[in-house]
Design an enzyme around this catalytic site. Structure first.
Site, mmCIF file in Angstrom:
data_model
loop_
_atom_site.group_PDB
_atom_site.id
_atom_site.type_symbol
_atom_site.label_atom_id
_atom_site.label_comp_id
_atom_site.label_asym_id
_atom_site.label_seq_id
_atom_site.Cartn_x
_atom_site.Cartn_y
_atom_site.Cartn_z
ATOM 1 N N ASP A 33 7.164 0.284 4.528
ATOM 2 C CA ASP A 33 6.929 -0.366 5.816
ATOM 3 C C ASP A 33 5.477 -0.816 5.788
ATOM 4 O O ASP A 33 4.606 -0.099 5.288
ATOM 5 C CB ASP A 33 7.182 0.578 6.990
ATOM 6 C CG ASP A 33 7.323 -0.197 8.302
ATOM 7 O OD1 ASP A 33 7.848 -1.322 8.277
ATOM 8 O OD2 ASP A 33 6.892 0.310 9.344
ATOM 9 N N SER A 34 5.241 -2.012 6.278
ATOM 10 C CA SER A 34 3.888 -2.545 6.198
ATOM 11 C C SER A 34 3.634 -3.497 7.346
ATOM 12 O O SER A 34 4.565 -3.935 8.026
ATOM 13 C CB SER A 34 3.691 -3.266 4.859
ATOM 14 O OG SER A 34 4.614 -4.328 4.747
ATOM 15 N N LYS A 52 -2.573 -11.877 -5.991
ATOM 16 C CA LYS A 52 -2.213 -11.174 -4.754
ATOM 17 C C LYS A 52 -1.754 -9.745 -5.060
ATOM 18 O O LYS A 52 -2.149 -8.794 -4.378
ATOM 19 C CB LYS A 52 -1.115 -11.944 -4.009
ATOM 20 C CG LYS A 52 -0.781 -11.355 -2.646
ATOM 21 C CD LYS A 52 0.319 -12.126 -1.948
ATOM 22 C CE LYS A 52 0.802 -11.392 -0.720
ATOM 23 N NZ LYS A 52 1.950 -12.028 -0.076
ATOM 24 N N GLY A 56 4.775 -14.420 6.468
ATOM 25 C CA GLY A 56 4.176 -13.646 7.553
ATOM 26 C C GLY A 56 2.789 -14.156 7.913
ATOM 27 O O GLY A 56 2.573 -15.357 8.110
ATOM 28 N N ASP A 93 0.164 -14.212 6.028
ATOM 29 C CA ASP A 93 -0.626 -14.555 4.837
ATOM 30 C C ASP A 93 -1.546 -15.770 5.016
ATOM 31 O O ASP A 93 -2.680 -15.746 4.553
ATOM 32 C CB ASP A 93 0.288 -14.771 3.619
ATOM 33 C CG ASP A 93 0.857 -13.465 3.087
ATOM 34 O OD1 ASP A 93 0.567 -12.400 3.665
ATOM 35 O OD2 ASP A 93 1.603 -13.505 2.079
ATOM 36 N N HIS A 132 -2.054 -4.825 -0.269
ATOM 37 C CA HIS A 132 -1.652 -3.500 0.219
ATOM 38 C C HIS A 132 -0.356 -3.051 -0.447
ATOM 39 O O HIS A 132 -0.218 -1.917 -0.873
ATOM 40 C CB HIS A 132 -1.480 -3.552 1.735
ATOM 41 C CG HIS A 132 -0.571 -4.662 2.207
ATOM 42 N ND1 HIS A 132 -0.756 -5.972 1.851
ATOM 43 C CD2 HIS A 132 0.538 -4.645 2.993
ATOM 44 C CE1 HIS A 132 0.198 -6.716 2.404
ATOM 45 N NE2 HIS A 132 0.990 -5.936 3.094
#
Length: 199
Positions: free
Chosen positions: A69-70, A175, A153, A155, A180
């Protein structure tokens, strides 16, 4: 060793398969289990959501499961959108609407207060109930307008000073080095490699 990725995302699946190939780990995804009920992500933290998704997938499939989940945490907005990153502008999970809302909330905020971080938590759960986690973060700034065509998203709004680029302008290998998700995934791969050796 066999593993299920608690996601139907083809991009995530390819990435994970490539990283785990040297360890003789076969990776399935939720696309291989179309009858599995969708997990309700009602946790208040990334950790809670990741563990819940992995736990339910492990219980349903009988295999160790990996879930993540991020999201984006903007300092000026006290960590918002956080766990609500995908549905910041509403339940329809619309990237353009989410970005518009973020830009609106950050209007006229000076550069030095536009700091933010992407955070990702990965959880590995076994059918026996063991839980392992890894985490990755990447710091940057929120731009005043979108830049770049890649990524998804937030980005195009997330600027990384070291590269003088947004996440949407970085190529995939750049990237993955700093993101993350890349950092959390490398931690998860180490855990899985150990588990495979012990089998």
């Amino acid at each position: 060793m066999e593993l299920v990725l608690a996601s139907g995302n083809k991009g995530k699946l390819q990435e994970l398969r490539a990283l785990l190939a040297p360890y003789n780990i076969t990776v399935y995804s939720l696309a291989d289990y179309p009858d599995m009920p969708e997990t309700v992500e009602d946790g208040s933290t990334f950790l809670e959501n990741a563990v819940k998704k992995a736990r339910e997938a492990a219980a349903y499939t009988g295999l160790p499961a990996l879930a993540d989940d991020s999201g984006l945490e903007v300092d000026y907005l006290n960590g918002q959108p956080g766990v609500y990153s995908a549905r910041f502008a509403g339940p329809q999970k619309d990237d353009a609407a989410n970005n518009s809302k973020l830009l609106r909330l950050m209007q006229n905020v000076p550069w030095e207060q536009r700091t933010a971080g992407f955070r990702c938590v990965m959880a590995i759960c076994t059918p026996q109930g063991e839980v392992y986690t890894s985490e990755g973060t990447c710091r940057g700034y929120i731009l005043q307008q979108a830049r770049g065509q890649g990524g998804f998203g937030y980005d195009p709004l997330f600027y990384v000073p070291e590269y003088d680029k947004t996440f949407a302008e970085l190529d995939m290998s750049e990237k993955n080095k700093i993101s993350h998700r890349g950092k959390a995934l490398r931690g998860a791969v180490e855990i899985l490699a150990k588990m495979a050796q012990e089998k």
